[in-house]
Design a protein around this motif. Sequence first.
Motif, short mmCIF file in Angstrom:
data_model
loop_
_atom_site.label_atom_id
_atom_site.label_comp_id
_atom_site.label_asym_id
_atom_site.label_seq_id
_atom_site.Cartn_x
_atom_site.Cartn_y
_atom_site.Cartn_z
N ASN A 1 6.50 12.96 -9.43
CA ASN A 1 5.67 13.10 -8.28
C ASN A 1 5.68 11.69 -7.57
N GLU A 2 6.48 11.54 -6.87
CA GLU A 2 6.51 10.04 -6.13
C GLU A 2 5.25 9.97 -5.10
N LYS A 3 4.70 11.13 -4.89
CA LYS A 3 3.61 10.85 -3.75
C LYS A 3 2.28 10.88 -4.56
N GLY B 6 3.45 -0.29 -9.55
CA GLY B 6 3.06 -1.62 -8.73
C GLY B 6 2.30 -1.47 -7.37
N TYR B 7 2.16 -0.30 -6.88
CA TYR B 7 1.81 -0.28 -5.46
C TYR B 7 0.22 -0.14 -5.52
N VAL B 8 -0.29 -0.50 -4.55
CA VAL B 8 -1.94 -0.01 -4.22
C VAL B 8 -1.98 1.31 -3.69
N ALA B 9 -2.88 2.27 -4.71
CA ALA B 9 -2.78 3.74 -4.39
C ALA B 9 -3.92 4.04 -3.39
N VAL C 171 -9.20 17.13 -4.54
CA VAL C 171 -9.73 16.66 -3.35
C VAL C 171 -9.01 15.90 -2.37
N THR C 172 -7.79 15.66 -2.48
CA THR C 172 -6.82 14.86 -1.67
C THR C 172 -7.14 15.37 -0.11
N VAL D 95 0.77 -1.33 0.13
CA VAL D 95 -0.04 -0.06 0.01
C VAL D 95 0.84 1.39 0.12
N LYS D 96 0.49 2.32 -0.73
CA LYS D 96 1.29 3.42 -0.64
C LYS D 96 -0.19 4.67 -0.41
N ILE D 97 0.16 5.50 0.48
CA ILE D 97 -0.73 6.53 0.73
C ILE D 97 -0.54 7.74 -0.19
N CYS D 98 -1.26 8.42 -1.00
CA CYS D 98 -1.21 9.20 -2.30
C CYS D 98 -1.98 10.26 -2.11
N GLU D 99 -1.38 11.37 -2.84
CA GLU D 99 -2.08 12.31 -3.37
C GLU D 99 -2.78 12.15 -4.73
N GLN D 100 -3.80 12.92 -5.06
CA GLN D 100 -4.36 13.01 -6.41
C GLN D 100 -3.26 13.42 -7.32
#
Lengths: 254, 254
Positions: free
Chosen positions: A219-221, A230-233, B241-242, A180-185
């Motif tokens: 932007n890696e975020k 390959g991460y779950v966003a 909307v992040t 899992v990766k916690i992301c921004e739009q």
Amino acid sequence: MENQRPLILISNDDGIIAKGISELIKFLRPLGEIVVMAPDAPRSGNACALTVTEPIHYQLLRKDVGLTVYKCSGTPADCVKLAFHTVLDRKPDLVVGGINHGDNSSVNVHYSGTMGVVIEGCLKGVSSIGFSLCNHAPDADFEPAGEYIREIARKVLEKGLPPLTCLNVNFPDTKELKGVKICEQAKGQWTNEWENFAHRGDAHYYWLTGEFEESEKENEKSDHWALANGYVAVTPTTVDVTAYGLMDELKTWF
Amino acid sequence: MENQRPLILISNDDGIIAKGISELIKFLRPLGEIVVMAPDAPRSGNACALTVTEPIHYQLLRKDVGLTVYKCSGTPADCVKLAFHTVLDRKPDLVVGGINHGDNSSVNVHYSGTMGVVIEGCLKGVSSIGFSLCNHAPDADFEPAGEYIREIARKVLEKGLPPLTCLNVNFPDTKELKGVKICEQAKGQWTNEWENFAHRGDAHYYWLTGEFEESEKENEKSDHWALANGYVAVTPTTVDVTAYGLMDELKTWF
């Protein structure tokens, strides 16, 4: 007691017969009592649209221990509103949209009927999650997402989400998920959005298509970066769309 | 030179024949060259919905000096996307939605086709504004809003809005407007949302209705408070909307 298990409301935008919603039901059934109210036909791109110019209706399709399934003639957001008003005997503990056949990351959050389900659940004060897979095929393989979906739903049931926030979860189309990766739009825009077709000699028919042009590719975020790698966003999403940062500046204008 | 005047794209969700869009055209015409691409029929509650399962088309209705009007078979967001792709010969300086017959404050921003126009314009990188009047009547009086609409549009043309932000402007239904108030989206939720009707003996038909229950009635910063007290409610709105504030907490979950 049966009625003390978590109550989970499920809907989607691909319609009740889509593989994605069947898989979602299968993945979440161990976590609680499931009620499904889903559109009777595909409603992709419905966003938070509501049916205001005609009445809608719903119909019971299946009732088993721990699983009740209805179909509804309305939009995804209608389905959630109508389920709360009619078939749910208590406030659910979780509202879940999906699993969508196709990517709902980045700006797609605004057009997504799956996220329409989620935003509606969130506006009703219930922790809500949307799940989407980056594969439009009717027979897409949702299996690799299963354990993540159960784990994310379990965490949200356990901890809850703060008011006015929900989760937009997108899966890359791979068996080798990296976690899992916690992301921004991701920021960017759709271009070349219409394909022009002639019909009976009249060339003024346009089908929606398009390419997404990302403005911050490195932007890696961003959720796009996570999906491409390959991460779950998991993108925390707000339904309070006030641009607070702009208020002081605007006050100087008037 | 004619083609150096600001280019303003207008659409709405009440459809091309609504009084609100005619009034908007009248109010904004002094500010620049106007292109209208509006739905051929009412599309209230369409949010950011897109037409994905069929093609759409558009048709020229009128061409005058400084004003070109098209109608389109798509949703409000489709109208904006299609105008950018087809009829606009350059990027517009402003995208405007409205004037809506009815309130788009608070959570209604999520369901509003008027705001669908505005969000789409904003996603395309153009300063965008939605105007709505708290009166659903076909013959509502938009005149008191006129000078404010022109002034707000002029300011936005002059100063621009930051990326990913737009304005949601709502007018109370009064001749005695007290001025502009910069607001945040009122918090609360819709309840009693469906009215049940019998049709040929079958009582399973539901029409959308409802009452809004505000959770912070005394919040003088909210758009609802402004409208209830005679002010023009200008709510800066973000399309990013992040929920940034939730990211750190979520990182501890996985």
